[in-house]
Design an enzyme around this catalytic site. Structure first.
Site, PDB file in Angstrom:
ATOM      1  N   PHE A   1     -10.879  -4.964  -9.171  1.00 14.32           N
ATOM      2  CA  PHE A   1      -9.757  -4.567  -8.323  1.00 14.32           C
ATOM      3  C   PHE A   1     -10.306  -4.097  -6.991  1.00 14.32           C
ATOM      4  O   PHE A   1     -11.191  -3.243  -6.943  1.00 14.32           O
ATOM      5  CB  PHE A   1      -8.946  -3.436  -8.961  1.00 14.32           C
ATOM      6  CG  PHE A   1      -7.791  -2.993  -8.113  1.00 14.32           C
ATOM      7  CD1 PHE A   1      -6.628  -3.751  -8.051  1.00 14.32           C
ATOM      8  CD2 PHE A   1      -7.872  -1.831  -7.351  1.00 14.32           C
ATOM      9  CE1 PHE A   1      -5.564  -3.360  -7.239  1.00 14.32           C
ATOM     10  CE2 PHE A   1      -6.802  -1.438  -6.537  1.00 14.32           C
ATOM     11  CZ  PHE A   1      -5.658  -2.200  -6.484  1.00 14.32           C
TER      12      PHE A   1
ATOM     13  N   ASP B   1     -18.189  -2.096  -4.234  1.00 18.51           N
ATOM     14  CA  ASP B   1     -16.923  -1.381  -4.112  1.00 18.51           C
ATOM     15  C   ASP B   1     -17.051  -0.086  -4.907  1.00 18.51           C
ATOM     16  O   ASP B   1     -16.946  -0.088  -6.129  1.00 18.51           O
ATOM     17  CB  ASP B   1     -15.775  -2.251  -4.639  1.00 18.51           C
ATOM     18  CG  ASP B   1     -14.427  -1.546  -4.517  1.00 18.51           C
ATOM     19  OD1 ASP B   1     -14.408  -0.316  -4.316  1.00 18.51           O
ATOM     20  OD2 ASP B   1     -13.390  -2.234  -4.631  1.00 18.51           O
TER      21      ASP B   1
ATOM     22  N   LYS C   1     -10.748   6.907  -1.705  1.00 18.75           N
ATOM     23  CA  LYS C   1     -10.289   7.861  -2.719  1.00 18.75           C
ATOM     24  C   LYS C   1     -10.874   9.273  -2.552  1.00 18.75           C
ATOM     25  O   LYS C   1     -10.372  10.031  -1.748  1.00 18.75           O
ATOM     26  CB  LYS C   1     -10.527   7.282  -4.121  1.00 18.75           C
ATOM     27  CG  LYS C   1      -9.651   6.042  -4.348  1.00 18.75           C
ATOM     28  CD  LYS C   1      -9.375   5.710  -5.794  1.00 18.75           C
ATOM     29  CE  LYS C   1      -8.202   4.754  -5.923  1.00 18.75           C
ATOM     30  NZ  LYS C   1      -8.527   3.369  -6.111  1.00 18.75           N
TER      31      LYS C   1
HETATM   32  C1  LIG Z   1      -8.108   2.073  -5.434  1.00 16.32           C
HETATM   33  C2  LIG Z   1      -9.136   1.028  -5.238  1.00 16.32           C
HETATM   34  C3  LIG Z   1      -9.132   0.179  -4.117  1.00 16.32           C
HETATM   35  C4  LIG Z   1      -8.024   0.179  -3.102  1.00 16.32           C
HETATM   36  O1  LIG Z   1      -7.872   1.388  -2.474  1.00 16.32           O
HETATM   37  P1  LIG Z   1      -6.507   1.712  -1.662  1.00 16.32           P
HETATM   38  O2  LIG Z   1      -6.785   3.034  -1.016  1.00 16.32           O
HETATM   39  O3  LIG Z   1      -5.402   1.752  -2.670  1.00 16.32           O
HETATM   40  O4  LIG Z   1      -6.326   0.631  -0.677  1.00 16.32           O
HETATM   41  C5  LIG Z   1     -10.176  -0.697  -3.972  1.00 16.32           C
HETATM   42  N1  LIG Z   1     -11.169  -0.760  -4.871  1.00 16.32           N
HETATM   43  C6  LIG Z   1     -11.208   0.031  -5.962  1.00 16.32           C
HETATM   44  C7  LIG Z   1     -12.345  -0.060  -6.908  1.00 16.32           C
HETATM   45  C8  LIG Z   1     -10.189   0.942  -6.186  1.00 16.32           C
HETATM   46  O5  LIG Z   1     -10.207   1.710  -7.285  1.00 16.32           O
END
Ligand SMILES: *Cc1c(COP(=O)(O)O)cnc(C)c1O
Length: 399
Positions: A128, A213, A242
């Site tokens: 994701f 990521d 986050k």
């Molecule tokens: C939450 C998340 C995203 C996206 O972040 P947003 O602030 O919602 O755009 C991307 N990569 C990972 C692994 C995530 O958990």
């Protein structure tokens, strides 16, 4: 009837007050928070240091364009560089934007070297990366792509943990590999150190960039500042968000100096990214997370959580199929629907957690969690399993 888009299956619970690990709803009910607004509230709720940093910033200039020098942003960027592999930072408002910056940086790096044909990124199934048009293509989840026109080109998907499946996708057009060291939303799957080292070697051997990521698994959550540290590798680009803002919208793309060098004026931008309010809070978050002993304590609590979850799995083998994750990003694969369990825990046991793919219950406590909080969490989850068992015993036997 709400005026809002119906994009979320919203609960009626609304929180009016927060204190550390706890939230209080509109009826005054107290909840134990193992959700953290999806790994955002790393320091829990109402942290005095964060609150005072934001209040002090509110008395100063709230916003200027990024064409002016923003001292708090300069300072946060330098501190992130000092604490990591990176030499350069671009600030965003969200995780998806941090990933967009990471992908643009990788493509542009090769374009500037006269290799503009190299734009393909190898990502992974179950990943994701966000909800923009680019990041849904990177994630490759068909449920998120459906109905939004053709997926943005340039992404292929390999199997997590399977190096051969990655090798098979490498072509002269490949510029980078993109991976979450611990997949969060997809089902809380931690990559092995061997696999991460294998990806690093594949990138080195084929002149590709390694993009991580760490939007969810970074910033202390796994018991290291960044999850990549567990495998001893050095990435080329890392996307963060986050926890970095502790609840204030903030993200960042970190890169090695030579990789970021082609991102010159005009190549990228963000109106808000890294504005004075956001980076004042970001600096306060960093004060706490990089304070001596903080991440060591996260690591210790991650190990305690893992131990308690093993006890839980032994006590409830019919419900707990598998334990997953790393540190305070942990998952329980259930035999009963995880979504129902999230609702039951919230409504009947005042315990907040979140589901993940593959029928996993995801536990993401604030990084300030104590062992007493973990024990209370186990009591609440046990009580929910006991209630499910009692209901099944009371129901007429299916014949
Ligand atoms: C939450 C998340 C995203 C996206 O972040 P947003 O602030 O919602 O755009 C991307 N990569 C990972 C692994 C995530 O958990």
């Amino acid at each position: 009837m709400s005026a809002l888009y119906a994009t979320y299956a919203r609960s009626e619970a609304s929180f009016e007050r927060g204190e550390g690990m706890r939230l209080f709803d509109q009826h005054g009910r107290e909840y134990l928070d193992f959700h953290s607004g999806v790994a955002v509230n790393a320091l829990g709720h109402g942290d005095p240091h964060l609150v005072s940093a934001l209040k002090a910033a509110a008395d100063k200039v709230w916003h200027t364009a990024n064409t002016f020098t923003i001292p708090e942003q300069e300072r946060l960027g330098q501190r992130l560089v000092d604490a990591t592999f990176a030499d350069a930072v671009f600030f965003t408002n969200s995780g998806a934007e941090a990933i967009e910056c990471a992908i643009k940086t990788a493509r542009h790096y090769f374009w500037a070297k006269g290799q503009g044909e190299r734009y393909e990124v190898i990502a992974f199934s179950g990943s994701f990366h966000g909800r923009t048009l680019g990041t849904i293509a990177a994630g490759g989840n068909p449920d998120y792509l459906q109905g939004f026109g053709p997926a943005a080109p340039g992404f292929k998907h390999a199997k997590p943990g399977d190096l051969d499946s990655v090798k098979a996708l490498i072509t002269p057009e490949t510029c980078a590999i993109l991976i979450e060291p611990v997949q969060g939303e997809g089902g809380v799957t931690a990559m092995s150190s061997e696999f991460m080292q294998g990806l690093r070697k594949l990138c080195d051997d084929n002149d590709m960039l390694l993009i991580l990521d760490e939007v969810q698994c970074g910033f202390g959550r796994t018991g290291r500042f960044f999850a990549y540290e567990w495998s001893g590798i050095t990435p080329d680009i890392v996307a963060v968000a986050k926890a970095i803002g502790g609840g204030f919208p903030l993200g960042a793309c970190l890169a090695k100096g030579d990789v970021a060098a082609s991102m010159v004026p005009g190549t990228h931008g963000s109106t808000y990214g890294g504005n004075p309010l956001a980076t004042a809070v970001g600096n306060a978050v960093l004060d706490r997370i990089l304070a001596p002993g903080f991440i060591d304590n996260v690591n210790a609590m991650g190990q305690r959580l893992s131990w308690h979850l093993q006890q839980l799995a032994q006590k409830y083998p019919d419900y707990v199929l598998e334990l997953r994750g790393k540190g305070l990003l942990s998952g329980i694969k259930l035999s009963t629907p995880a979504r129902d369990m999230v609702t039951r825990l919230r409504d009947d046991h005042q315990f907040l957690c979140i589901g993940a793919g593959d029928n996993v219950l995801r536990l993401l406590p604030p990084l300030i969690v104590s062992e007493a909080d973990i024990e209370l969490a186990m009591e609440k989850i046990s009580a929910a399993f006991d209630a499910i068992e009692a209901e099944a015993a009371a129901a007429p036997a299916a014949s």
